[in-house]
Scaffold this motif. Structure first.
Motif, PDB file in Angstrom:
ATOM      1  N   LEU A  59       0.828  -1.203   0.000  1.00  0.00           N
ATOM      2  CA  LEU A  59       0.000   0.000   0.000  1.00  0.00           C
ATOM      3  C   LEU A  59       0.862   1.252   0.000  1.00  0.00           C
ATOM      4  N   ALA A  60       1.932   1.247   0.778  1.00  0.00           N
ATOM      5  CA  ALA A  60       2.838   2.403   0.805  1.00  0.00           C
ATOM      6  C   ALA A  60       3.467   2.612  -0.563  1.00  0.00           C
ATOM      7  N   GLY A  61       3.787   1.534  -1.254  1.00  0.00           N
ATOM      8  CA  GLY A  61       4.348   1.655  -2.598  1.00  0.00           C
ATOM      9  C   GLY A  61       3.352   2.222  -3.588  1.00  0.00           C
ATOM     10  N   GLU A  62       2.072   1.871  -3.425  1.00  0.00           N
ATOM     11  CA  GLU A  62       1.044   2.377  -4.329  1.00  0.00           C
ATOM     12  C   GLU A  62       0.705   3.838  -4.051  1.00  0.00           C
ATOM     13  N   LEU A  63       1.029   4.347  -2.880  1.00  0.00           N
ATOM     14  CA  LEU A  63       0.700   5.722  -2.527  1.00  0.00           C
ATOM     15  C   LEU A  63       1.840   6.697  -2.802  1.00  0.00           C
ATOM     16  N   ARG A  64       2.915   6.233  -3.440  1.00  0.00           N
ATOM     17  CA  ARG A  64       3.997   7.139  -3.816  1.00  0.00           C
ATOM     18  C   ARG A  64       3.501   8.066  -4.915  1.00  0.00           C
ATOM     19  N   PRO A  65       3.961   9.312  -4.945  1.00  0.00           N
ATOM     20  CA  PRO A  65       3.469  10.264  -5.950  1.00  0.00           C
ATOM     21  C   PRO A  65       3.625   9.774  -7.391  1.00  0.00           C
ATOM     22  N   GLU A  66       4.772   9.175  -7.720  1.00  0.00           N
ATOM     23  CA  GLU A  66       4.950   8.740  -9.107  1.00  0.00           C
ATOM     24  C   GLU A  66       4.006   7.598  -9.459  1.00  0.00           C
ATOM     25  N   SER A  67       3.669   6.772  -8.485  1.00  0.00           N
ATOM     26  CA  SER A  67       2.719   5.695  -8.722  1.00  0.00           C
ATOM     27  C   SER A  67       1.303   6.252  -8.910  1.00  0.00           C
ATOM     28  N   LEU A  68       0.948   7.243  -8.102  1.00  0.00           N
ATOM     29  CA  LEU A  68      -0.381   7.864  -8.237  1.00  0.00           C
ATOM     30  C   LEU A  68      -0.531   8.560  -9.583  1.00  0.00           C
ATOM     31  N   VAL A  69       0.532   9.246 -10.026  1.00  0.00           N
ATOM     32  CA  VAL A  69       0.490   9.933 -11.321  1.00  0.00           C
ATOM     33  C   VAL A  69       0.366   8.914 -12.445  1.00  0.00           C
ATOM     34  N   ALA A  70       1.098   7.804 -12.352  1.00  0.00           N
ATOM     35  CA  ALA A  70       1.012   6.769 -13.382  1.00  0.00           C
ATOM     36  C   ALA A  70      -0.397   6.180 -13.443  1.00  0.00           C
ATOM     37  N   GLN A  71      -1.008   5.943 -12.288  1.00  0.00           N
ATOM     38  CA  GLN A  71      -2.373   5.414 -12.271  1.00  0.00           C
ATOM     39  C   GLN A  71      -3.346   6.415 -12.880  1.00  0.00           C
ATOM     40  N   ALA A  72      -3.194   7.694 -12.537  1.00  0.00           N
ATOM     41  CA  ALA A  72      -4.083   8.724 -13.085  1.00  0.00           C
ATOM     42  C   ALA A  72      -3.909   8.815 -14.596  1.00  0.00           C
ATOM     43  N   ARG A  73      -2.655   8.758 -15.077  1.00  0.00           N
ATOM     44  CA  ARG A  73      -2.384   8.849 -16.511  1.00  0.00           C
ATOM     45  C   ARG A  73      -3.015   7.668 -17.245  1.00  0.00           C
ATOM     46  N   ASP A  74      -2.900   6.466 -16.674  1.00  0.00           N
ATOM     47  CA  ASP A  74      -3.485   5.288 -17.308  1.00  0.00           C
ATOM     48  C   ASP A  74      -5.006   5.377 -17.370  1.00  0.00           C
ATOM     49  N   ARG A  75      -5.610   5.848 -16.294  1.00  0.00           N
ATOM     50  CA  ARG A  75      -7.076   5.982 -16.279  1.00  0.00           C
ATOM     51  C   ARG A  75      -7.543   7.046 -17.262  1.00  0.00           C
ATOM     52  N   LEU A  76      -6.810   8.158 -17.348  1.00  0.00           N
ATOM     53  CA  LEU A  76      -7.184   9.203 -18.300  1.00  0.00           C
ATOM     54  C   LEU A  76      -7.062   8.702 -19.732  1.00  0.00           C
ATOM     55  N   GLY A  77      -6.024   7.921 -19.995  1.00  0.00           N
ATOM     56  CA  GLY A  77      -5.855   7.367 -21.332  1.00  0.00           C
ATOM     57  C   GLY A  77      -6.963   6.402 -21.696  1.00  0.00           C
ATOM     58  N   SER A  78      -7.459   5.655 -20.727  1.00  0.00           N
ATOM     59  CA  SER A  78      -8.506   4.676 -21.012  1.00  0.00           C
ATOM     60  C   SER A  78      -9.856   5.333 -21.292  1.00  0.00           C
ATOM     61  N   VAL A  79     -10.071   6.563 -20.821  1.00  0.00           N
ATOM     62  CA  VAL A  79     -11.339   7.240 -21.098  1.00  0.00           C
ATOM     63  C   VAL A  79     -11.213   8.270 -22.215  1.00  0.00           C
ATOM     64  N   GLY A  80     -10.091   8.236 -22.942  1.00  0.00           N
ATOM     65  CA  GLY A  80      -9.933   9.132 -24.087  1.00  0.00           C
ATOM     66  C   GLY A  80      -9.323  10.476 -23.767  1.00  0.00           C
ATOM     67  N   LEU A  81      -8.799  10.637 -22.584  1.00  0.00           N
ATOM     68  CA  LEU A  81      -8.163  11.911 -22.227  1.00  0.00           C
ATOM     69  C   LEU A  81      -6.649  11.727 -22.091  1.00  0.00           C
ATOM     70  N   GLY A  82      -6.069  11.017 -23.056  1.00  0.00           N
ATOM     71  CA  GLY A  82      -4.637  10.744 -23.027  1.00  0.00           C
ATOM     72  C   GLY A  82      -3.794  12.002 -23.075  1.00  0.00           C
ATOM     73  N   TRP A  83      -4.308  13.044 -23.723  1.00  0.00           N
ATOM     74  CA  TRP A  83      -3.562  14.310 -23.805  1.00  0.00           C
ATOM     75  C   TRP A  83      -3.369  14.909 -22.420  1.00  0.00           C
ATOM     76  N   LEU A  84      -4.348  14.697 -21.528  1.00  0.00           N
ATOM     77  CA  LEU A  84      -4.221  15.206 -20.169  1.00  0.00           C
ATOM     78  C   LEU A  84      -3.149  14.420 -19.409  1.00  0.00           C
TER      79      LEU A  84
END
Length: 106
Positions: A29-54
């Motif tokens: 859980l601590a590894g998943e809450l690192r900032p770079e991990s959170l940004v990667a998760q957000a980027r992947d989710r945005l890409g999956s809904v068509g907001l890859g540019w964001l």
């Protein structure tokens, strides 16, 4: 008497395994809450809904921290915010025009 000792020992071992499982889960859980991990998760989710540019924008802000500093300074000042919004609108319209021209083959 031997059965009782055996049960106690088994319960101690079980408690030890459960403590290890809790520690392992906490580390994961601590590894998943690192900032770079959170940004990667957000980027992947945005890409999956068509907001890859964001997601690309998030990646650029992470790579170039000056962009984030510039963005926050522009947004914090009301006068600059208006200028920035107008500039973004014009840039978006120019980009859409170029994209449409490319798609039609002109």
């Amino acid at each position: 008497m031997a059965d009782r000792r055996l049960r106690i020992e088994l319960l101690r071992m079980r408690a030890g395994y459960e403590r290890m499982a809790v520690r392992r889960g906490a580390c994961r859980l601590a590894g998943e809450l690192r900032p770079e991990s959170l940004v990667a998760q957000a980027r992947d989710r945005l890409g999956s809904v068509g907001l890859g540019w964001l997601g690309g924008g998030l990646r650029a802000m992470r790579r170039y921290p000056v962009l984030l500093s510039l963005l926050t300074s522009v947004v914090s000042n009301p006068h600059r915010r208006g200028i920035a919004l107008k500039t973004a609108l014009i840039a978006g319209l120019v980009w859409l025009g170029k994209r449409r021209r490319r798609e039609t083959g002109e």
